[in-house]
Write an enzyme that holds these catalytic residues in place. Sequence first.
Site, mmCIF file in Angstrom:
data_model
loop_
_atom_site.group_PDB
_atom_site.id
_atom_site.type_symbol
_atom_site.label_atom_id
_atom_site.label_comp_id
_atom_site.label_asym_id
_atom_site.label_seq_id
_atom_site.Cartn_x
_atom_site.Cartn_y
_atom_site.Cartn_z
ATOM 1 N N CYS A 180 0.850 -1.201 0.067
ATOM 2 C CA CYS A 180 0.041 0.114 -0.117
ATOM 3 C C CYS A 180 0.977 1.381 0.118
ATOM 4 O O CYS A 180 1.564 1.452 0.793
ATOM 5 C CB CYS A 180 -0.942 0.034 1.420
ATOM 6 S SG CYS A 180 -1.895 1.325 1.189
ATOM 7 N N CYS B 275 -0.748 4.139 -6.467
ATOM 8 C CA CYS B 275 -1.796 3.582 -5.515
ATOM 9 C C CYS B 275 -2.105 2.080 -5.850
ATOM 10 O O CYS B 275 -2.257 1.839 -6.954
ATOM 11 C CB CYS B 275 -3.077 4.247 -5.323
ATOM 12 S SG CYS B 275 -4.385 3.269 -4.674
HETATM 13 N N1 DGL Z 1 -3.985 0.833 -1.968
HETATM 14 C C1 DGL Z 1 -3.757 1.825 -1.108
HETATM 15 C C2 DGL Z 1 -2.614 2.452 -1.851
HETATM 16 O O1 DGL Z 1 -1.690 1.807 -2.410
HETATM 17 C C3 DGL Z 1 -4.565 3.003 -0.781
HETATM 18 C C4 DGL Z 1 -5.888 3.006 -0.892
HETATM 19 C C5 DGL Z 1 -6.772 3.426 0.058
HETATM 20 O O2 DGL Z 1 -6.997 2.783 0.872
HETATM 21 O O3 DGL Z 1 -7.128 4.648 0.156
HETATM 22 O O4 DGL Z 1 -2.416 3.745 -1.518
#
Ligand code: DGL
Length: 260
Positions: free
Chosen positions: A65, A177
């Site tokens: 993430c 993301c």
């Molecule tokens: N998947 C996450 C990232 O790579 C965050 C998405 C979220 O929960 O807002 O930033």
Amino acid sequence: MDSGIGGITVLHQALRLLPNEDYIFYADTLHVPYGEKPKEEVKGYIFDAVDFIVSQGVKALVVACNTATCIAIEDLRRKYDLPIVGIEPAVKPAVQKWEGRRKKVLVLATQLTLNEEKFHNLVKRIDHEDIVESLPLPGLVRFAEKFEFAEEVAVSYLKEQLSPLDLTQYGTVVLGCTHFPYFENSLRQLFPPEVDIISGSFGTAKNLKRILEARGQLHEGTGDIVFYQSGTKVEDQETLTNYKNLLAMLDELYYHPKHV
Ligand code: DGL
């Protein structure tokens, strides 16, 4: 671990590079989206998730993430005594493409990532020509969490979000993301065909492999995956099938693209 299903885009690459490891995939579904919440609150969720994951006896942790990496990776490394691999927007390879074609870079990420000093420092260190721009796309996280991948829906959202920008000026789009790679085809419909769309998933999996190799910790398991949602093991077949379908969808998207 990830806030939700975005981390599966990293798991997918890890499974290709390290098919004999056994995996726990942890989605913090009770607290997704991270990217629209206050930093300190999200940090608390991340530490709760990692406490749980570490209690399961893992040998390495991948923070799949960008948002969690951005706000917590240093603190996580201070607290836990195991290798921790993070993911960050692939700004460096994107900026390196500037030479020769003089096209800008657009980083797509969560608002929380884009607000962070860690992200600004990364850009400052690398972007000497002032070519990096950024845009948050919270709608894509929401669509992904609802398993809403229909291109018409994503394209119409993206059209609106991207409308203030002149898309012909970009040479590279960075998916900063882990929820965004699912929408690569939709993005491709809007940018000029020669645009490169890159993410940090492959690099993250490669780092994991390098670290496990260096520590002599490669495993001869079966590539088993146990899925958790905020501390609860996923047992219902429908959710498990949905997760497996995402891995298949990523295979289609990246390794058997229909447009080739
Ligand atoms: N998947 C996450 C990232 O790579 C965050 C998405 C979220 O929960 O807002 O930033």
